[in-house]
Write an enzyme that holds these catalytic residues in place. Sequence first.
Site, mmCIF file in Angstrom:
data_model
loop_
_atom_site.group_PDB
_atom_site.id
_atom_site.type_symbol
_atom_site.label_atom_id
_atom_site.label_comp_id
_atom_site.label_asym_id
_atom_site.label_seq_id
_atom_site.Cartn_x
_atom_site.Cartn_y
_atom_site.Cartn_z
ATOM 1 N N LYS A 72 0.897 -1.227 0.006
ATOM 2 C CA LYS A 72 -0.034 -0.124 0.172
ATOM 3 C C LYS A 72 0.823 1.266 0.002
ATOM 4 C CE LYS A 72 -2.052 -1.703 3.709
ATOM 5 N NZ LYS A 72 -2.788 -1.672 4.862
ATOM 6 N N THR A 130 -9.093 9.867 7.900
ATOM 7 C CA THR A 130 -8.687 8.583 7.107
ATOM 8 C C THR A 130 -8.516 7.538 8.184
ATOM 9 O OG1 THR A 130 -6.054 9.224 7.186
ATOM 10 C CG2 THR A 130 -7.428 9.519 5.033
ATOM 11 N N GLY A 143 -8.581 4.171 9.884
ATOM 12 C CA GLY A 143 -9.423 2.908 9.374
ATOM 13 C C GLY A 143 -9.100 2.454 8.096
ATOM 14 N N THR A 144 -8.339 3.127 7.132
ATOM 15 C CA THR A 144 -8.279 2.665 5.692
ATOM 16 C C THR A 144 -7.591 1.456 5.645
ATOM 17 O OG1 THR A 144 -6.059 3.710 5.824
ATOM 18 C CG2 THR A 144 -7.654 5.155 4.934
ATOM 19 N N GLY A 145 -6.538 1.081 6.422
ATOM 20 C CA GLY A 145 -5.941 -0.377 5.861
ATOM 21 C C GLY A 145 -6.808 -1.357 6.436
HETATM 22 N N1 LIG Z 1 -5.486 10.218 0.984
HETATM 23 C C1 LIG Z 1 -6.033 9.086 0.184
HETATM 24 N N2 LIG Z 1 -6.671 9.173 -0.872
HETATM 25 C C2 LIG Z 1 -6.949 8.003 -1.554
HETATM 26 N N3 LIG Z 1 -6.547 6.880 -1.215
HETATM 27 C C3 LIG Z 1 -5.777 6.807 -0.218
HETATM 28 C C4 LIG Z 1 -5.345 7.968 0.599
HETATM 29 N N4 LIG Z 1 -4.510 7.365 1.846
HETATM 30 C C5 LIG Z 1 -4.528 6.099 1.638
HETATM 31 N N5 LIG Z 1 -5.198 5.748 0.426
HETATM 32 C C6 LIG Z 1 -5.132 4.284 0.104
HETATM 33 O O1 LIG Z 1 -5.940 3.693 1.143
HETATM 34 C C7 LIG Z 1 -5.658 2.243 1.290
HETATM 35 C C8 LIG Z 1 -4.899 1.839 2.577
HETATM 36 O O2 LIG Z 1 -3.696 2.404 2.420
HETATM 37 P P1 LIG Z 1 -3.139 3.044 3.650
HETATM 38 O O3 LIG Z 1 -1.466 3.149 3.417
HETATM 39 O O4 LIG Z 1 -3.579 4.270 4.450
HETATM 40 O O5 LIG Z 1 -3.023 1.746 4.999
HETATM 41 P P2 LIG Z 1 -2.561 1.651 6.438
HETATM 42 O O6 LIG Z 1 -1.490 2.640 6.467
HETATM 43 O O7 LIG Z 1 -2.366 0.276 6.548
HETATM 44 O O8 LIG Z 1 -3.812 2.295 7.363
HETATM 45 P P3 LIG Z 1 -4.207 2.366 8.794
HETATM 46 O O9 LIG Z 1 -3.544 3.918 9.080
HETATM 47 O O10 LIG Z 1 -5.621 2.174 8.820
HETATM 48 O O11 LIG Z 1 -3.429 1.356 9.347
HETATM 49 C C9 LIG Z 1 -4.580 2.190 0.208
HETATM 50 O O12 LIG Z 1 -5.410 1.479 -0.942
HETATM 51 C C10 LIG Z 1 -4.028 3.451 -0.098
HETATM 52 O O13 LIG Z 1 -3.474 3.907 -1.345
#
Ligand SMILES: Nc1ncnc2c1ncn2[C@@H]1O[C@H](COP(=O)(O)OP(=O)(O)OP(=O)(O)O)[C@@H](O)[C@H]1O
Length: 262
Positions: A175, A206, A208-210
């Site tokens: 990611k 953002t 919870g994205t992961g």
């Molecule tokens: N600002 C943004 N706009 C669009 N897509 C995003 C954005 N930030 C993250 N993503 C996408 O969201 C998804 C999750 O990625 P991210 O890198 O945020 O995960 P993470 O760090 O594991 O999340 P968390 O912080 O919840 O553990 C990926 O597909 C990433 O490309």
Amino acid sequence: MTAPPRVLTVAGSDSGGGAGIQADLKTMLALGTHGMSVVTAVTAQNSVGVQGFWELPVEAVRAQYRSVVDDIGVQAVKTGMLASAALVETVAELIAGTDAPSVVDPVGVSKHGDSLLAASALDSVRSKLLPAATVATPNLDEVAQLTGVEVTSEDGLRRAADAVLAYGPQWVLIKGGHLRGDAVDLLTDGSEEHVLRAPRHDNRHTHGTGCTLASAIASQLAKGQSVPEAVMAAKEYVTGAIAEGFALGGGIGPVDHGWRFR
Ligand SMILES: Nc1ncnc2c1ncn2[C@@H]1O[C@H](COP(=O)(O)OP(=O)(O)OP(=O)(O)O)[C@@H](O)[C@H]1O
Ligand SMILES: Cc1ncc(CO)c(N)n1
């Protein structure tokens, strides 16, 4: 009524409702699957950080897992926060013995920088959990922590993927959400490669994205999609959820799991 596809999350509880088990179950509902949960740890967490967490005993995790899998059955499993080496090893063994695809999100630290995994658990993630994964979904900080490979631009995603694949997951989704520019992720099994690109949403909410992305992949796999199809559908869902992320509390608000219903 026919039962919807069944998906299990093995993860920590986020009291704020944006990440962890709560994000996973909301995502599963939004994508038309029946979500079930094995709680590994309980966090006291909100929009400004993680105030504390408490792990469950190994026996409690094992018992929840057996209750779900032996009676109800699962068509996909997702793992998130596992907190300790003992829980990582227990969950790795459980998913390796389950006949369903697994999505392993190797959660290390929260968006606020709070650690959700003991440093002493990293070796078990490398040697036991990653080899049991159908798809592993590390972010770039987790790649650095697990493999030592530092990526600062899109060009480095392939190198990161190779380093994670060396630990044995069938597929890896690196990611690139923490880079600048488009939100670019790389999916590969070592022979096939798919670049997933979405516009970056300038939204600080953002949280919870992961978790949301990994649960969406598991939901799509439970519906019978291939790994590339599932990841593409999940990326579309998480991108929409990020676009609609909203303010709650004084810090980083959650993505909107219900965006397709509004
Ligand atoms: N600002 C943004 N706009 C669009 N897509 C995003 C954005 N930030 C993250 N993503 C996408 O969201 C998804 C999750 O990625 P991210 O890198 O945020 O995960 P993470 O760090 O594991 O999340 P968390 O912080 O919840 O553990 C990926 O597909 C990433 O490309
Ligand atoms: C319980 C939990 N799991 C995962 C994350 C992801 O950062 C979080 N913040 N909280």
